[in-house]
Design a protein around this motif. Structure first.
Motif, PDB file in Angstrom:
ATOM      1  N   ILE A   1       0.855  -1.195   0.000  1.00  0.00           N
ATOM      2  CA  ILE A   1       0.000   0.000   0.000  1.00  0.00           C
ATOM      3  C   ILE A   1       0.886   1.238   0.000  1.00  0.00           C
ATOM      4  O   ILE A   1       1.773   1.369   0.848  1.00  0.00           O
ATOM      5  CB  ILE A   1      -0.928   0.005   1.233  1.00  0.00           C
ATOM      6  CG1 ILE A   1      -1.804  -1.254   1.238  1.00  0.00           C
ATOM      7  CG2 ILE A   1      -1.800   1.252   1.254  1.00  0.00           C
ATOM      8  CD1 ILE A   1      -2.600  -1.434   2.496  1.00  0.00           C
TER       9      ILE A   1
ATOM     10  N   VAL B   1      -7.379   9.361   8.079  1.00  0.00           N
ATOM     11  CA  VAL B   1      -7.100   9.388   6.634  1.00  0.00           C
ATOM     12  C   VAL B   1      -6.284   8.172   6.228  1.00  0.00           C
ATOM     13  O   VAL B   1      -6.591   7.485   5.240  1.00  0.00           O
ATOM     14  CB  VAL B   1      -6.353  10.686   6.257  1.00  0.00           C
ATOM     15  CG1 VAL B   1      -5.935  10.641   4.785  1.00  0.00           C
ATOM     16  CG2 VAL B   1      -7.223  11.893   6.525  1.00  0.00           C
ATOM     17  N   ARG B   2      -5.231   7.873   7.007  1.00  0.00           N
ATOM     18  CA  ARG B   2      -4.393   6.715   6.678  1.00  0.00           C
ATOM     19  C   ARG B   2      -5.147   5.408   6.883  1.00  0.00           C
ATOM     20  O   ARG B   2      -4.965   4.455   6.135  1.00  0.00           O
ATOM     21  CB  ARG B   2      -3.122   6.743   7.523  1.00  0.00           C
ATOM     22  CG  ARG B   2      -2.164   5.606   7.235  1.00  0.00           C
ATOM     23  CD  ARG B   2      -0.836   5.806   7.935  1.00  0.00           C
ATOM     24  NE  ARG B   2       0.009   6.734   7.190  1.00  0.00           N
ATOM     25  CZ  ARG B   2       1.124   7.267   7.677  1.00  0.00           C
ATOM     26  NH1 ARG B   2       1.493   7.000   8.921  1.00  0.00           N
ATOM     27  NH2 ARG B   2       1.858   8.079   6.938  1.00  0.00           N
TER      28      ARG B   2
ATOM     29  N   ARG C   1      -8.319   4.910   6.444  1.00  0.00           N
ATOM     30  CA  ARG C   1      -9.190   4.731   5.284  1.00  0.00           C
ATOM     31  C   ARG C   1      -8.379   4.298   4.055  1.00  0.00           C
ATOM     32  O   ARG C   1      -8.810   3.444   3.284  1.00  0.00           O
ATOM     33  CB  ARG C   1      -9.922   6.055   5.006  1.00  0.00           C
ATOM     34  CG  ARG C   1     -11.148   5.923   4.091  1.00  0.00           C
ATOM     35  CD  ARG C   1     -11.841   7.270   3.957  1.00  0.00           C
ATOM     36  NE  ARG C   1     -12.269   7.783   5.251  1.00  0.00           N
ATOM     37  CZ  ARG C   1     -13.394   7.410   5.856  1.00  0.00           C
ATOM     38  NH1 ARG C   1     -14.192   6.523   5.263  1.00  0.00           N
ATOM     39  NH2 ARG C   1     -13.714   7.925   7.029  1.00  0.00           N
ATOM     40  N   ALA C   2      -7.168   4.879   3.907  1.00  0.00           N
ATOM     41  CA  ALA C   2      -6.306   4.512   2.774  1.00  0.00           C
ATOM     42  C   ALA C   2      -5.869   3.057   2.865  1.00  0.00           C
ATOM     43  O   ALA C   2      -5.811   2.347   1.849  1.00  0.00           O
ATOM     44  CB  ALA C   2      -5.093   5.439   2.741  1.00  0.00           C
TER      45      ALA C   2
ATOM     46  N   GLN D   1      -8.977   0.812   2.026  1.00  0.00           N
ATOM     47  CA  GLN D   1      -9.260   0.831   0.588  1.00  0.00           C
ATOM     48  C   GLN D   1      -8.129   0.160  -0.205  1.00  0.00           C
ATOM     49  O   GLN D   1      -8.388  -0.554  -1.180  1.00  0.00           O
ATOM     50  CB  GLN D   1      -9.450   2.277   0.121  1.00  0.00           C
ATOM     51  CG  GLN D   1     -10.701   2.935   0.673  1.00  0.00           C
ATOM     52  CD  GLN D   1     -10.778   4.424   0.342  1.00  0.00           C
ATOM     53  OE1 GLN D   1      -9.813   5.010  -0.154  1.00  0.00           O
ATOM     54  NE2 GLN D   1     -11.930   5.032   0.630  1.00  0.00           N
ATOM     55  N   GLY D   2      -6.902   0.377   0.229  1.00  0.00           N
ATOM     56  CA  GLY D   2      -5.762  -0.229  -0.456  1.00  0.00           C
ATOM     57  C   GLY D   2      -5.788  -1.739  -0.393  1.00  0.00           C
ATOM     58  O   GLY D   2      -5.517  -2.429  -1.386  1.00  0.00           O
TER      59      GLY D   2
END
Length: 345
Positions: free
Chosen positions: A285, A323-324, A326-327, A330-331
């Motif tokens: 990621i 934010v991370r 969620r990343a 999703q990643g």
């Protein structure tokens, strides 16, 4: 130090073409200087033309340890005659004994055979022609290209079964085996690149392109599946032990399993279901640094738990904000879809 592009290599090429022969010692330690007998003290800046002219004399030439200055020329070297040597010529026998006695780089150029031989300690190496080296390097690059494709396929299969929590020890050892082969061929090409010097620029570029991300895949798999610990130092030791296996041992999946800490040597043990810690997959990621990945694994312990964690649970891990988190979520979902798609294709 003697690769194409260096002044020393240029001087050696001049001597080789002139067929004068030479004996050069690259070292100015007291141990080396104690072997010097007679000759001329030069103490001048090393220049290829100057070194070539001085090599026309019969004696040895002594250079500074960085090969930037010529210290002595036309000198006689007197190493311990009791040091064993299998060389037959006087020049090469002296070179081998000086190298063994002092551990210094000694270069012998054969007048009749037109060959450059390097000695250092107990090591002996005959410098190969650039054309031969380039042919070997290109053949190795072709082999690396094929093995990298096989490794990528094995890694994709491993990722797919990891996302489905169906990985077996055989899947893991197969990937390690493929990664080892790629690493070994890459190491061989690196040695060719070092010897080729300036002539190896294109080979180096192709090697870097083929080895992108491949160097870390094997150690990461070991770290994911090493029994009892995911410590990078322990994983590094196991990877080194795997690198020291010979070609036949590398084909033994049971031996690799035992190095990872799994008992049993039969086929049944290779069918054992294993669960990764998640270092390798999460590392794919973008913009997730290794310390954050380590915090993630220390909290959730294995990949399935990370996959099932909610954004709020990921957010609670040190170093991961909303934010991370969620990343990461999703990643991982994108990676799962991609590897499963690639597997079916």
């Amino acid at each position: 130090m003697v690769a194409p592009g260096t002044e020393l290599h240029e001087a050696l090429e001049h001597i080789l073409r002139a067929r004068t022969g030479a004996l050069l010692v690259v070292g100015d330690s007291q141990e080396v200087l104690s072997l010097v007998n007679g000759g001329f003290r030069i103490d001048a800046v090393m220049h290829p033309s100057a070194l070539y002219e001085l090599a026309k004399m019969d004696g040895a030439i002594v250079l500074s340890s960085d090969a930037q200055r010529i210290l002595y020329a036309n000198t006689q070297l007197v190493p311990d005659p009791m040091i064993p040597s299998l060389e037959t010529g006087t020049r090469h026998r002296t070179a081998e004994r000086v190298a063994r006695q002092t551990g210094t780089l000694v270069i012998a150029i054969s007048q009749r055979r037109n060959v450059i031989t390097l000695y250092r300690g107990d090591l002996k190496y005959v410098v190969q022609d650039i054309g031969v080296l380039l042919a070997k390097a290109n053949q190795a690059l072709s082999t690396l290209d094929k093995y990298r494709a096989v490794l990528d396929q094995a890694l994709n299969n491993l990722s797919a079964v990891e996302f489905e929590d169906l990985a077996t020890l055989f899947d893991v050892t197969t990937c390690i085996q493929r990664a080892q082969m790629v690493a070994r061929i890459g190491g061989e090409i690196e040695r060719h690149v070092a010897e080729l010097g300036d002539e190896g620029r294109l080979v180096r570029m192709q090697l870097e392109e083929l080895m992108v991300d491949a160097k870390d895949e094997g150690p990461m798999i070991v770290r994911d599946y090493l029994v009892k610990t995911g410590d990078p130092e322990d994983a590094g030791k196991v990877w080194e032990a795997l690198m020291n296996l010979d070609a036949d041992e590398l084909l033994d999946h049971g031996l690799m399993a035992r190095l990872l800490g799994y008992g049993g040597t039969g086929t049944a043990s290779l069918d054992l279901s294993v669960t990764p810690r998640g270092y390798r997959v999460v590392r794919k990621i973008p913009r997730v640094p290794m310390p954050v990945i380590e915090n993630l694994v220390s909290v959730f312990h294995h990949l399935p738990a990370i996959l099932n964690a909610s954004i709020e649970e990921l957010d609670d891990v040190e170093g991961i904000g909303e934010v991370r988190a969620r990343a990461i979520k999703q990643g991982l979902n994108r990676l799962r879809e991609q590897v499963l798609l690639d597997r079916h294709l």
